[in-house]
Design a protein around this motif. Structure first.
Motif, PDB file in Angstrom:
ATOM      1  N   ASP A 224       0.861  -1.184   0.000  1.00 34.65           N
ATOM      2  CA  ASP A 224       0.000   0.000   0.000  1.00 34.65           C
ATOM      3  C   ASP A 224       0.895   1.231   0.000  1.00 34.65           C
ATOM      4  O   ASP A 224       1.610   1.497   0.971  1.00 34.65           O
ATOM      5  CB  ASP A 224      -0.899  -0.012   1.237  1.00 34.65           C
ATOM      6  CG  ASP A 224      -1.961   1.081   1.199  1.00 34.65           C
ATOM      7  OD1 ASP A 224      -1.618   2.236   0.874  1.00 34.65           O
ATOM      8  OD2 ASP A 224      -3.131   0.782   1.495  1.00 34.65           O
ATOM      9  N   ALA A 225       0.858   1.994  -1.080  1.00 29.02           N
ATOM     10  CA  ALA A 225       1.752   3.147  -1.220  1.00 29.02           C
ATOM     11  C   ALA A 225       1.481   4.213  -0.166  1.00 29.02           C
ATOM     12  O   ALA A 225       2.384   4.959   0.220  1.00 29.02           O
ATOM     13  CB  ALA A 225       1.613   3.743  -2.623  1.00 29.02           C
ATOM     14  N   ASP A 226       0.250   4.299   0.307  1.00 29.92           N
ATOM     15  CA  ASP A 226      -0.073   5.268   1.362  1.00 29.92           C
ATOM     16  C   ASP A 226       0.640   4.911   2.663  1.00 29.92           C
ATOM     17  O   ASP A 226       1.100   5.788   3.397  1.00 29.92           O
ATOM     18  CB  ASP A 226      -1.588   5.300   1.576  1.00 29.92           C
ATOM     19  CG  ASP A 226      -2.011   6.359   2.575  1.00 29.92           C
ATOM     20  OD1 ASP A 226      -1.360   7.421   2.624  1.00 29.92           O
ATOM     21  OD2 ASP A 226      -2.984   6.134   3.313  1.00 29.92           O
ATOM     22  N   VAL A 227       0.754   3.615   2.956  1.00 28.48           N
ATOM     23  CA  VAL A 227       1.460   3.171   4.162  1.00 28.48           C
ATOM     24  C   VAL A 227       2.929   3.573   4.083  1.00 28.48           C
ATOM     25  O   VAL A 227       3.513   4.048   5.064  1.00 28.48           O
ATOM     26  CB  VAL A 227       1.324   1.646   4.344  1.00 28.48           C
ATOM     27  CG1 VAL A 227       2.261   1.134   5.431  1.00 28.48           C
ATOM     28  CG2 VAL A 227      -0.119   1.281   4.670  1.00 28.48           C
ATOM     29  N   VAL A 228       3.544   3.395   2.917  1.00 31.43           N
ATOM     30  CA  VAL A 228       4.955   3.757   2.745  1.00 31.43           C
ATOM     31  C   VAL A 228       5.155   5.251   2.996  1.00 31.43           C
ATOM     32  O   VAL A 228       6.099   5.663   3.679  1.00 31.43           O
ATOM     33  CB  VAL A 228       5.442   3.369   1.337  1.00 31.43           C
ATOM     34  CG1 VAL A 228       6.874   3.850   1.100  1.00 31.43           C
ATOM     35  CG2 VAL A 228       5.362   1.851   1.141  1.00 31.43           C
ATOM     36  N   ARG A 229       4.252   6.070   2.488  1.00 28.64           N
ATOM     37  CA  ARG A 229       4.364   7.518   2.710  1.00 28.64           C
ATOM     38  C   ARG A 229       4.207   7.853   4.193  1.00 28.64           C
ATOM     39  O   ARG A 229       4.930   8.688   4.743  1.00 28.64           O
ATOM     40  CB  ARG A 229       3.309   8.257   1.882  1.00 28.64           C
ATOM     41  CG  ARG A 229       3.435   9.786   1.938  1.00 28.64           C
ATOM     42  CD  ARG A 229       2.219  10.458   1.310  1.00 28.64           C
ATOM     43  NE  ARG A 229       1.002  10.045   1.984  1.00 28.64           N
ATOM     44  CZ  ARG A 229       0.576  10.580   3.130  1.00 28.64           C
ATOM     45  NH1 ARG A 229       1.271  11.546   3.715  1.00 28.64           N
ATOM     46  NH2 ARG A 229      -0.534  10.148   3.676  1.00 28.64           N
ATOM     47  N   ARG A 230       3.265   7.200   4.868  1.00 25.55           N
ATOM     48  CA  ARG A 230       3.040   7.460   6.297  1.00 25.55           C
ATOM     49  C   ARG A 230       4.272   7.070   7.125  1.00 25.55           C
ATOM     50  O   ARG A 230       4.618   7.747   8.094  1.00 25.55           O
ATOM     51  CB  ARG A 230       1.803   6.706   6.781  1.00 25.55           C
ATOM     52  CG  ARG A 230       0.498   7.296   6.268  1.00 25.55           C
ATOM     53  CD  ARG A 230      -0.685   6.384   6.562  1.00 25.55           C
ATOM     54  NE  ARG A 230      -1.907   6.914   6.005  1.00 25.55           N
ATOM     55  CZ  ARG A 230      -2.810   7.633   6.689  1.00 25.55           C
ATOM     56  NH1 ARG A 230      -2.590   7.895   7.970  1.00 25.55           N
ATOM     57  NH2 ARG A 230      -3.891   8.077   6.106  1.00 25.55           N
ATOM     58  N   TRP A 231       4.906   5.950   6.767  1.00 27.11           N
ATOM     59  CA  TRP A 231       6.146   5.578   7.456  1.00 27.11           C
ATOM     60  C   TRP A 231       7.198   6.669   7.310  1.00 27.11           C
ATOM     61  O   TRP A 231       7.909   6.998   8.261  1.00 27.11           O
ATOM     62  CB  TRP A 231       6.689   4.270   6.889  1.00 27.11           C
ATOM     63  CG  TRP A 231       6.008   3.031   7.391  1.00 27.11           C
ATOM     64  CD1 TRP A 231       5.308   2.885   8.552  1.00 27.11           C
ATOM     65  CD2 TRP A 231       5.986   1.759   6.743  1.00 27.11           C
ATOM     66  NE1 TRP A 231       4.847   1.593   8.659  1.00 27.11           N
ATOM     67  CE2 TRP A 231       5.248   0.880   7.582  1.00 27.11           C
ATOM     68  CE3 TRP A 231       6.521   1.268   5.542  1.00 27.11           C
ATOM     69  CZ2 TRP A 231       5.031  -0.452   7.242  1.00 27.11           C
ATOM     70  CZ3 TRP A 231       6.301  -0.059   5.203  1.00 27.11           C
ATOM     71  CH2 TRP A 231       5.565  -0.908   6.050  1.00 27.11           C
ATOM     72  N   ALA A 232       7.299   7.205   6.089  1.00 28.90           N
ATOM     73  CA  ALA A 232       8.293   8.251   5.850  1.00 28.90           C
ATOM     74  C   ALA A 232       7.997   9.492   6.690  1.00 28.90           C
ATOM     75  O   ALA A 232       8.894  10.071   7.318  1.00 28.90           O
ATOM     76  CB  ALA A 232       8.335   8.606   4.364  1.00 28.90           C
TER      77      ALA A 232
END
Length: 304
Positions: A224-232
């Motif tokens: 999920d690309a949104d999860v990757v952004r949130r981690w960042a």
């Protein structure tokens, strides 16, 4: 001769996966709906659906005909809109799919604004990073990064100049330092995105005529690309994302860019459909609206 209401019933049934649900949506009895499907199958001399007491599925011939049935209904709808006049208010339901991160954090407020301009229009939005099967899923159009592998699909540009950018939270850069060269990414915790079974752990950049590729690794992977952004944003590592997805975070200071001397990988955003007949007036207006919004974000891109 094929009847319009029979085609509508067939498409509704395929979308809902249920004859009774399609009958309720069209306000007809199950018996009338069943008769309509039988009449259509007799007219075409082919079995479109396999029905039992518990399930319903399309036959291979049904899947093939569904594409043409959708296109025919869309073409008739477009004809009605033209007869009603080019300045008439747009209405009906617009069904689209979009990537998870772009859809949740960028597209949602844009759609709110679009519907305020066209209050008679309703929207059905499906979010997910897997490429939608436009021939089978109940959507009219899809917004997707990159050119579709299926050459039979029509791809219209929304943000042809979009690129990936390297970024992380200020806290992460403070703790680990900002890389100055592409090779330095090997020493960082890179937050990775996975599509299907493939992990995107090879990042590409250009500097002038030089193409540079680096294999990276990290302790977190998501489909999920949104999860990757949130981690960042949470300072867990650095990410290599579409500018459209992170522009708001960069402008708000939640993320900071790095390697500004390098160009990130081209990541064009396109509107995808199966046939030009699907480019109805609502779809054309939405495309113009989204192009304008994307152009505003690209005007503030680091390479602009």
């Amino acid at each position: 001769m094929l009847r319009f209401d029979d085609l509508s019933l067939f498409v509704r049934t395929a979308d809902a996966g249920s004859l009774s649900a399609a009958a309720r949506a069209l306000d007809v009895s199950p018996a009338v709906a069943s008769a309509a499907l039988k009449r259509l199958e007799q007219e075409l001399d082919v079995r479109l659906l396999v029905r039992s007491t518990r399930s319903l599925r399309l036959t291979p011939e049904g899947e093939q005909f569904l594409v043409h049935a959708r296109a025919a209904l869309l073409s008739l709808s477009a004809g009605r809109q033209q007869l009603a006049g080019g300045k008439a208010a747009i209405s009906g339901e617009l069904r689209l799919s979009a990537p998870s991160d772009f859809g949740r954090n960028v597209l949602l407020p844009w759609l709110d604004a679009f519907q305020r301009e066209h209050p008679q229009l309703s929207v059905r939005l499906l979010l997910g990073d897997r490429v939608s099967d436009l021939y089978r899923q109940p959507v009219d159009i899809a917004l997707r990064y990159g050119i579709p592998e299926d050459s039979s699909l029509l791809a219209l540009p929304l943000a042809a100049g979009n690129r990936r950018v390297l970024c992380a939270a200020p806290d992460y850069w403070a703790r680990h330092g900002v890389p100055q060269e592409v090779e330095a990414l090997r020493e960082h915790n890179c937050l990775l995105y996975m599509l299907g079974e493939r992990v995107h752990d090879r990042w590409s950049f250009t500097q002038g005529k030089r193409a540079l590729n680096v294999s990276v690794r990290g302790d977190r992977v998501s489909d999920d690309a949104d999860v990757v952004r949130r981690w960042a944003v949470a300072g867990q590592g650095l990410t290599y994302k579409s500018w459209l997805d992170v522009a708001a975070d960069v402008q708000a200071g939640r993320l900071q860019l790095a390697l500004s001397d390098y160009l990130g990988e081209a990541t064009p955003l396109n509107l995808i459909c199966t046939h030009r007949a699907q480019l109805t007036r609502p779809v054309r207006l939405l495309r113009e609206f989204l192009q304008t919004r994307c152009d505003e974000l690209l005007a503030r891109a680091p390479w602009a």
